[in-house]
Design a protein around this motif. Structure first.
Motif, short mmCIF file in Angstrom:
data_model
loop_
_atom_site.label_atom_id
_atom_site.label_comp_id
_atom_site.label_asym_id
_atom_site.label_seq_id
_atom_site.Cartn_x
_atom_site.Cartn_y
_atom_site.Cartn_z
N ILE A 1 0.86 -1.18 0.00
CA ILE A 1 0.00 0.00 0.00
C ILE A 1 0.90 1.23 0.00
O ILE A 1 1.79 1.37 0.84
CB ILE A 1 -0.94 0.05 1.22
N HIS B 1 1.19 5.03 0.64
CA HIS B 1 0.48 6.04 1.40
C HIS B 1 1.00 7.43 1.07
O HIS B 1 2.21 7.69 1.17
CB HIS B 1 0.67 5.82 2.91
N SER C 1 -4.39 6.65 0.05
CA SER C 1 -3.56 5.45 -0.04
C SER C 1 -3.95 4.68 -1.30
O SER C 1 -5.12 4.65 -1.68
CB SER C 1 -3.75 4.57 1.19
N GLU D 1 -3.64 0.92 -3.16
CA GLU D 1 -3.30 -0.49 -2.99
C GLU D 1 -2.59 -0.99 -4.24
O GLU D 1 -3.12 -0.87 -5.36
CB GLU D 1 -4.56 -1.31 -2.72
N ASN E 1 -1.71 -4.14 -6.00
CA ASN E 1 -2.04 -5.56 -5.99
C ASN E 1 -1.56 -6.29 -7.24
O ASN E 1 -1.91 -7.44 -7.47
CB ASN E 1 -3.54 -5.76 -5.80
N LYS F 1 2.66 -5.72 2.14
CA LYS F 1 1.69 -6.73 2.57
C LYS F 1 2.26 -8.13 2.42
O LYS F 1 1.60 -9.12 2.76
CB LYS F 1 0.40 -6.59 1.76
N SER G 1 -7.80 4.39 -4.98
CA SER G 1 -7.25 5.11 -3.84
C SER G 1 -8.35 5.43 -2.85
O SER G 1 -9.52 5.51 -3.20
CB SER G 1 -6.58 6.41 -4.30
N HIS H 1 -6.76 7.84 4.06
CA HIS H 1 -6.16 7.03 5.12
C HIS H 1 -6.98 7.14 6.39
O HIS H 1 -7.57 8.17 6.69
CB HIS H 1 -4.72 7.48 5.38
#
Length: 289
Positions: free
Chosen positions: A52, A54, A59, A61, A63, A81, A172, A175
């Motif tokens: 992630i 930030h 934020s 992700e 993936n 992660k 996004s 946070h």
């Protein structure tokens, strides 16, 4: 007839050595959030490994494999992660690309300016193509070819143009603890400007509005977050840090007061004198006696 390099070529290549680097990286064993702290360097990097990214206001992700552009005036942190991540990265100064004739101001370009989308997800063919560019850059950097940095600039520009054809990632979200993150990134961004290493280097962020723009947040939101976390206003923290730097420069350099004033963002020495006396109770010259 053999063509000889321009007599200034050696000088510019020595400069380029300090303005560019490229590497393949792999990390493992840490899931902590890690910031990127290289002052004055832009970065284009390939990231493989769920993470992630930030920023102060949101934020993203990660993936799938991603190509990421970062601006030295926009702080971020990376939260892994997975235990292992890998990829490629190149870092460079604005002066490095300008030496190749690229005149567009990078901070205003689509990929690097504040508030723009800087993350691009890569499918397999795109990832393979981008990886080849990084491999070619590393190969070129290791050669003795006299114009290798010109070749490398072309590879960097190729990465930029490939990305301009892609659709940026849009996944996004704000946070969860926005105030603490905004305050922390403000403090990082403030500190990142120091120490001032040359009288020719002018402070870029001097007011709360400057920091709010770089962090992509409203100045009122920034002020509220900083006050909530630190107990001090944004303006006071900026003034305190500039005052501290001014004291260090006055004590430990032979720069003129005018040079110090300019490097700290003051248009005229009298403005600096008034600021310094207001915050310390003495004049700049009296500190040197």
């Amino acid at each position: 007839m053999k063509k000889h390099p321009h007599p200034d070529k050696k000088f510019f290549d020595q400069q380029a050595q300090n303005q560019f680097n490229v590497q393949q990286y792999a990390s493992s064993g840490s899931l902590e959030a890690t910031p990127y702290n290289r002052r004055d360097f832009y970065k284009i990097w390939v990231l493989i490994g769920k993470s992630i990214l930030h920023y102060a206001d949101r934020s993203i992700e990660i993936n799938q494999p991603a190509l990421i552009f970062t601006n030295p005036l926009v702080p971020y942190s990376l939260e892994s992660k997975v235990a292992a991540r890998k990829g490629y990265s190149c870092i460079f100064t604005e002066a490095f690309l300008k030496a190749g004739g690229r005149i567009e101001h990078l901070q205003q370009s689509t990929l690097f300016k504040t508030g723009s989308d800087k993350v691009f997800f890569l499918d397999k063919p795109q990832l393979a193509a981008v990886n080849r560019i990084y491999e070619d850059m590393m190969t070129e950097l290791a050669t003795d070819y006299v114009y290798k940095y010109d070749v490398i600039r072309n590879y960097v520009n190729l990465l930029i143009h490939i990305s301009l054809k892609m659709q940026p990632a849009l996944s996004s979200a704000p946070h969860a603890n926005a105030a603490s993150r905004i305050a922390a990134m403000f403090m990082e961004l403030l500190e990142r400007q120091f120490p001032i290493s040359s009288p020719d280097r002018e402070l870029k962020l001097k007011k709360a509005n400057d920091f709010a723009k770089s962090l992509s947040v409203h100045v009122n939101h920034l002020n509220h977050a900083v006050k909530e976390v630190t107990g001090k206003s944004t303006s006071i923290l900026i003034s305190e840090r500039i005052t501290h730097e001014a004291q260090a420069l006055l004590k430990h350099t032979d720069w003129s007061v005018s040079d110090i004033a300019f490097s700290l963002g003051f248009e005229y020495p009298t403005y600096f004198n008034n600021f310094f006396k207001k915050n310390t109770g003495v004049t700049p010259l009296s500190l040197r006696r």
